[in-house]
Scaffold this active site. Structure first.
Site, PDB file in Angstrom:
ATOM      1  N   GLN A  90       0.849  -1.196   0.000  1.00  0.00           N
ATOM      2  CA  GLN A  90       0.000   0.000   0.000  1.00  0.00           C
ATOM      3  C   GLN A  90       0.882   1.243   0.000  1.00  0.00           C
ATOM      4  O   GLN A  90       0.388   2.357  -0.140  1.00  0.00           O
ATOM      5  CB  GLN A  90      -0.894   0.021   1.231  1.00  0.00           C
ATOM      6  CG  GLN A  90      -1.840  -1.157   1.341  1.00  0.00           C
ATOM      7  CD  GLN A  90      -2.574  -1.143   2.662  1.00  0.00           C
ATOM      8  OE1 GLN A  90      -3.681  -0.597   2.783  1.00  0.00           O
ATOM      9  NE2 GLN A  90      -1.965  -1.739   3.672  1.00  0.00           N
ATOM     10  N   HIS A 108      -1.336   1.415  -4.409  1.00  0.00           N
ATOM     11  CA  HIS A 108      -1.689   2.824  -4.225  1.00  0.00           C
ATOM     12  C   HIS A 108      -0.801   3.745  -5.037  1.00  0.00           C
ATOM     13  O   HIS A 108      -0.757   4.949  -4.781  1.00  0.00           O
ATOM     14  CB  HIS A 108      -1.597   3.210  -2.742  1.00  0.00           C
ATOM     15  CG  HIS A 108      -2.657   2.550  -1.932  1.00  0.00           C
ATOM     16  ND1 HIS A 108      -2.640   2.527  -0.572  1.00  0.00           N
ATOM     17  CD2 HIS A 108      -3.768   1.867  -2.302  1.00  0.00           C
ATOM     18  CE1 HIS A 108      -3.695   1.869  -0.120  1.00  0.00           C
ATOM     19  NE2 HIS A 108      -4.392   1.448  -1.159  1.00  0.00           N
ATOM     20  N   CYS A 119      -2.403  13.384 -21.244  1.00  0.00           N
ATOM     21  CA  CYS A 119      -2.122  12.280 -22.185  1.00  0.00           C
ATOM     22  C   CYS A 119      -2.097  10.913 -21.503  1.00  0.00           C
ATOM     23  O   CYS A 119      -1.999   9.883 -22.165  1.00  0.00           O
ATOM     24  CB  CYS A 119      -0.788  12.545 -22.899  1.00  0.00           C
ATOM     25  SG  CYS A 119       0.649  12.410 -21.829  1.00  0.00           S
ATOM     26  N   CYS A 135       4.216  18.531 -19.248  1.00  0.00           N
ATOM     27  CA  CYS A 135       4.410  17.082 -19.429  1.00  0.00           C
ATOM     28  C   CYS A 135       5.503  16.877 -20.481  1.00  0.00           C
ATOM     29  O   CYS A 135       5.436  17.468 -21.566  1.00  0.00           O
ATOM     30  CB  CYS A 135       3.097  16.457 -19.911  1.00  0.00           C
ATOM     31  SG  CYS A 135       3.294  14.753 -20.466  1.00  0.00           S
ATOM     32  N   CYS A 138       3.560  15.261 -23.827  1.00  0.00           N
ATOM     33  CA  CYS A 138       2.571  15.997 -24.632  1.00  0.00           C
ATOM     34  C   CYS A 138       2.724  17.512 -24.475  1.00  0.00           C
ATOM     35  O   CYS A 138       1.991  18.290 -25.072  1.00  0.00           O
ATOM     36  CB  CYS A 138       1.145  15.584 -24.236  1.00  0.00           C
ATOM     37  SG  CYS A 138       0.617  16.190 -22.621  1.00  0.00           S
ATOM     38  N   THR A 176       0.337  -2.790   8.729  1.00  0.00           N
ATOM     39  CA  THR A 176      -0.843  -2.069   8.239  1.00  0.00           C
ATOM     40  C   THR A 176      -1.949  -2.133   9.277  1.00  0.00           C
ATOM     41  O   THR A 176      -2.166  -3.152   9.923  1.00  0.00           O
ATOM     42  CB  THR A 176      -1.339  -2.617   6.886  1.00  0.00           C
ATOM     43  OG1 THR A 176      -2.493  -1.879   6.477  1.00  0.00           O
ATOM     44  CG2 THR A 176      -1.672  -4.102   6.944  1.00  0.00           C
TER      45      THR A 176
HETATM   46  P1  NAD Z   1     -11.762   4.174   1.490  1.00  0.00           P
HETATM   47  O1  NAD Z   1     -11.040   3.877   2.728  1.00  0.00           O
HETATM   48  O2  NAD Z   1     -12.598   5.384   1.468  1.00  0.00           O
HETATM   49  O3  NAD Z   1     -12.673   2.892   1.127  1.00  0.00           O
HETATM   50  C1  NAD Z   1     -12.339   2.058   0.017  1.00  0.00           C
HETATM   51  C2  NAD Z   1     -13.611   1.356  -0.408  1.00  0.00           C
HETATM   52  O4  NAD Z   1     -13.966   0.412   0.609  1.00  0.00           O
HETATM   53  C3  NAD Z   1     -14.780   2.297  -0.580  1.00  0.00           C
HETATM   54  O5  NAD Z   1     -15.573   1.854  -1.659  1.00  0.00           O
HETATM   55  C4  NAD Z   1     -15.534   2.123   0.740  1.00  0.00           C
HETATM   56  O6  NAD Z   1     -16.931   2.266   0.564  1.00  0.00           O
HETATM   57  C5  NAD Z   1     -15.257   0.668   1.071  1.00  0.00           C
HETATM   58  N1  NAD Z   1     -15.267   0.446   2.526  1.00  0.00           N
HETATM   59  C6  NAD Z   1     -14.804   1.298   3.460  1.00  0.00           C
HETATM   60  N2  NAD Z   1     -15.005   0.752   4.682  1.00  0.00           N
HETATM   61  C7  NAD Z   1     -15.595  -0.461   4.485  1.00  0.00           C
HETATM   62  C8  NAD Z   1     -16.031  -1.514   5.342  1.00  0.00           C
HETATM   63  N3  NAD Z   1     -15.917  -1.393   6.666  1.00  0.00           N
HETATM   64  N4  NAD Z   1     -16.574  -2.630   4.796  1.00  0.00           N
HETATM   65  C9  NAD Z   1     -16.685  -2.725   3.445  1.00  0.00           C
HETATM   66  N5  NAD Z   1     -16.293  -1.774   2.574  1.00  0.00           N
HETATM   67  C10 NAD Z   1     -15.757  -0.660   3.114  1.00  0.00           C
HETATM   68  O7  NAD Z   1     -10.687   4.268   0.350  1.00  0.00           O
HETATM   69  P2  NAD Z   1     -10.970   4.926  -1.067  1.00  0.00           P
HETATM   70  O8  NAD Z   1     -11.661   6.209  -0.914  1.00  0.00           O
HETATM   71  O9  NAD Z   1     -11.619   3.857  -1.949  1.00  0.00           O
HETATM   72  O10 NAD Z   1      -9.477   5.153  -1.536  1.00  0.00           O
HETATM   73  C11 NAD Z   1      -9.015   4.284  -2.576  1.00  0.00           C
HETATM   74  C12 NAD Z   1      -7.635   3.911  -2.220  1.00  0.00           C
HETATM   75  O11 NAD Z   1      -6.789   5.088  -2.273  1.00  0.00           O
HETATM   76  C13 NAD Z   1      -7.553   3.361  -0.808  1.00  0.00           C
HETATM   77  O12 NAD Z   1      -6.988   2.073  -0.872  1.00  0.00           O
HETATM   78  C14 NAD Z   1      -6.658   4.347  -0.123  1.00  0.00           C
HETATM   79  O13 NAD Z   1      -5.782   3.684   0.760  1.00  0.00           O
HETATM   80  C15 NAD Z   1      -5.861   4.955  -1.237  1.00  0.00           C
HETATM   81  N6  NAD Z   1      -5.301   6.224  -0.756  1.00  0.00           N
HETATM   82  C16 NAD Z   1      -3.962   6.498  -0.951  1.00  0.00           C
HETATM   83  C17 NAD Z   1      -3.420   7.661  -0.438  1.00  0.00           C
HETATM   84  C18 NAD Z   1      -1.969   7.953  -0.599  1.00  0.00           C
HETATM   85  O14 NAD Z   1      -1.477   9.010  -0.211  1.00  0.00           O
HETATM   86  N7  NAD Z   1      -1.243   6.967  -1.156  1.00  0.00           N
HETATM   87  C19 NAD Z   1      -4.212   8.567   0.247  1.00  0.00           C
HETATM   88  C20 NAD Z   1      -5.549   8.262   0.399  1.00  0.00           C
HETATM   89  C21 NAD Z   1      -6.091   7.089  -0.105  1.00  0.00           C
HETATM   90  N1  APR Z   2       6.756  -2.051  12.876  1.00  0.00           N
HETATM   91  C1  APR Z   2       5.594  -2.691  12.558  1.00  0.00           C
HETATM   92  N2  APR Z   2       4.393  -2.072  12.480  1.00  0.00           N
HETATM   93  C2  APR Z   2       4.380  -0.753  12.731  1.00  0.00           C
HETATM   94  C3  APR Z   2       5.538  -0.009  13.053  1.00  0.00           C
HETATM   95  C4  APR Z   2       6.775  -0.729  13.110  1.00  0.00           C
HETATM   96  N3  APR Z   2       7.926  -0.129  13.411  1.00  0.00           N
HETATM   97  N4  APR Z   2       5.176   1.286  13.254  1.00  0.00           N
HETATM   98  C5  APR Z   2       3.848   1.345  13.045  1.00  0.00           C
HETATM   99  N5  APR Z   2       3.357   0.125  12.762  1.00  0.00           N
HETATM  100  C6  APR Z   2       1.976  -0.258  12.455  1.00  0.00           C
HETATM  101  C7  APR Z   2       0.942   0.439  13.293  1.00  0.00           C
HETATM  102  O1  APR Z   2       0.682  -0.302  14.468  1.00  0.00           O
HETATM  103  C8  APR Z   2      -0.266   0.439  12.335  1.00  0.00           C
HETATM  104  O2  APR Z   2      -1.026  -0.743  12.509  1.00  0.00           O
HETATM  105  O3  APR Z   2       1.745   0.146  11.114  1.00  0.00           O
HETATM  106  C9  APR Z   2       0.359   0.424  10.944  1.00  0.00           C
HETATM  107  C10 APR Z   2       0.226   1.757  10.203  1.00  0.00           C
HETATM  108  O4  APR Z   2      -1.145   1.929   9.906  1.00  0.00           O
HETATM  109  P1  APR Z   2      -1.571   3.182   9.001  1.00  0.00           P
HETATM  110  O5  APR Z   2      -0.896   4.403   9.480  1.00  0.00           O
HETATM  111  O6  APR Z   2      -3.068   3.143   8.931  1.00  0.00           O
HETATM  112  O7  APR Z   2      -0.951   2.871   7.569  1.00  0.00           O
HETATM  113  P2  APR Z   2      -1.552   1.871   6.476  1.00  0.00           P
HETATM  114  O8  APR Z   2      -2.233   0.704   7.107  1.00  0.00           O
HETATM  115  O9  APR Z   2      -0.461   1.609   5.509  1.00  0.00           O
HETATM  116  O10 APR Z   2      -2.675   2.791   5.756  1.00  0.00           O
HETATM  117  C11 APR Z   2      -3.355   2.210   4.628  1.00  0.00           C
HETATM  118  O11 APR Z   2      -4.375   4.344   4.093  1.00  0.00           O
HETATM  119  O12 APR Z   2      -4.334   6.645   3.832  1.00  0.00           O
HETATM  120  C12 APR Z   2      -4.220   5.444   3.193  1.00  0.00           C
HETATM  121  O13 APR Z   2      -3.088   5.140   1.209  1.00  0.00           O
HETATM  122  C13 APR Z   2      -2.887   5.283   2.569  1.00  0.00           C
HETATM  123  O14 APR Z   2      -1.732   3.249   2.055  1.00  0.00           O
HETATM  124  C14 APR Z   2      -2.335   3.970   3.117  1.00  0.00           C
HETATM  125  C15 APR Z   2      -3.580   3.282   3.596  1.00  0.00           C
END
Ligand code: NAD
Ligand code: APR
Length: 237
Positions: A90, A108, A119, A135, A138, A176
């Site tokens: 992720q 992600h 483009c 870009c 393009c 995560t």
């Molecule tokens: P979201 O967390 O809003 O939910 C994703 C989908 O899952 C949505 O369709 C939502 O309705 C569904 N959902 C949420 N909770 C649920 C539950 N409890 N049970 C069943 N379905 C549930 O994420 P999003 O808005 O779809 O975002 C798309 C992706 O973009 C996500 O995977 C998010 O992590 C990613 N993202 C990345 C960044 C970044 O900086 N890389 C930032 C924000 C989001």
């Molecule tokens: N070692 C192992 N686990 C760790 C450590 C560590 N040193 N530090 C933090 N953690 C764990 C925390 O306990 C937590 O469960 O990593 C997890 C981080 O969770 P989030 O901050 O929610 O990150 P993530 O799960 O990657 O978020 C999912 O949300 O906003 C979106 O796109 C974004 O990819 C991200 C997605």
């Protein structure tokens, strides 16, 4: 043996990249709805570019940690033995690749890539982005955005991800919180198909009860120990 590993921000935490939902996580300091949605980019591209420029510069000065290196070793050892590691992250950093992982699926997107909204081209990008940057292919101005999946957008490569998940012998989630779908739903998909599940985290996540096994502590310690145990038990079996 086929392993599906899902990594989250916790895998890169000890490399100095922030997590999102921990105590001083990114979303406690920045509003994701103002910085990580297509609407935010349309209304205020300068603020969104500044946020990702800051994260890109942080990433360029970060290094992979022992957890990234252990997963690269696991991929090589499993492949040598006729098995496989499907590494789905992720995270938008490139620390898995820099640690030596050959195949990484970024559901992600990737912070070190840009995408042109005019483009559709994607390209490697390490410099700051802004609406003034044209870009390269393009020449359209104002169209370049981080090649990152925002809230409300579809994650990438989901067909390949589900094919690999449902064909795995073991699903392991590393660092995560299991807060965001569709990644948060992978553990119940795996369980529904009789696939063993393991959670590696600093502490039990809210999804911990869905996992057959949990190993807790810093990823840079727990992941290498887990890989070591897995490979030595496989070599003796
Ligand atoms: P979201 O967390 O809003 O939910 C994703 C989908 O899952 C949505 O369709 C939502 O309705 C569904 N959902 C949420 N909770 C649920 C539950 N409890 N049970 C069943 N379905 C549930 O994420 P999003 O808005 O779809 O975002 C798309 C992706 O973009 C996500 O995977 C998010 O992590 C990613 N993202 C990345 C960044 C970044 O900086 N890389 C930032 C924000 C989001
Ligand atoms: N070692 C192992 N686990 C760790 C450590 C560590 N040193 N530090 C933090 N953690 C764990 C925390 O306990 C937590 O469960 O990593 C997890 C981080 O969770 P989030 O901050 O929610 O990150 P993530 O799960 O990657 O978020 C999912 O949300 O906003 C979106 O796109 C974004 O990819 C991200 C997605």
């Amino acid at each position: 043996m086929k392993i599906f590993a899902l990594t989250g921000a916790g895998a890169s935490a000890e490399s100095g990249l922030g997590t999102f939902r921990d105590k001083d996580g990114l979303w406690s300091r920045f509003d994701p709805m103002k910085l990580a949605t297509p609407e935010a980019f349309a209304h205020n591209p300068d603020e969104v570019h500044a946020f990702y420029n800051m994260r890109r510069q942080n990433l360029l000065s970060a290094e992979p940690n022992a957890a990234h290196r252990a997963l690269a070793r696991l991929e090589g050892s499993l492949t040598e033995r006729g098995g496989s590691l499907f590494l789905c992250t992720q995270n938008i950093d490139d620390l898995h690749e820099r640690a030596g992982s050959q195949r990484v699926v970024h559901m992600h997107g990737e912070l070190l890539k840009a995408r042109c909204t005019a483009c559709g081209g994607t390209m490697s990008w390490h410099e700051d982005l802004s609406v003034e940057v044209p870009c390269p292919s393009c020449r359209c101005s104002g169209g370049l955005r981080p090649h990152v999946v925002w809230f409300g957008e579809m994650p990438l490569e989901m067909d390949a991800i589900y094919d690999a998940l449902l064909g795995a012998d073991l699903f392991v989630a590393i660092g995560t919180s299991g807060s965001v779908y569709p990644a948060a739903g992978f553990v119940s998909e795996a369980r529904g198909h009789g696939i063993r599940t393991c959670e590696i985290n600093l502490e039990p996540s809210d999804n911990a009860r869905q996992f057959d096994e949990g190993r807790y502590g810093p990823a840079s310690e727990v992941v290498p120990a887990w890989v070591e145990q897995l490979l030595s038990s496989r070599s003796s079996s």
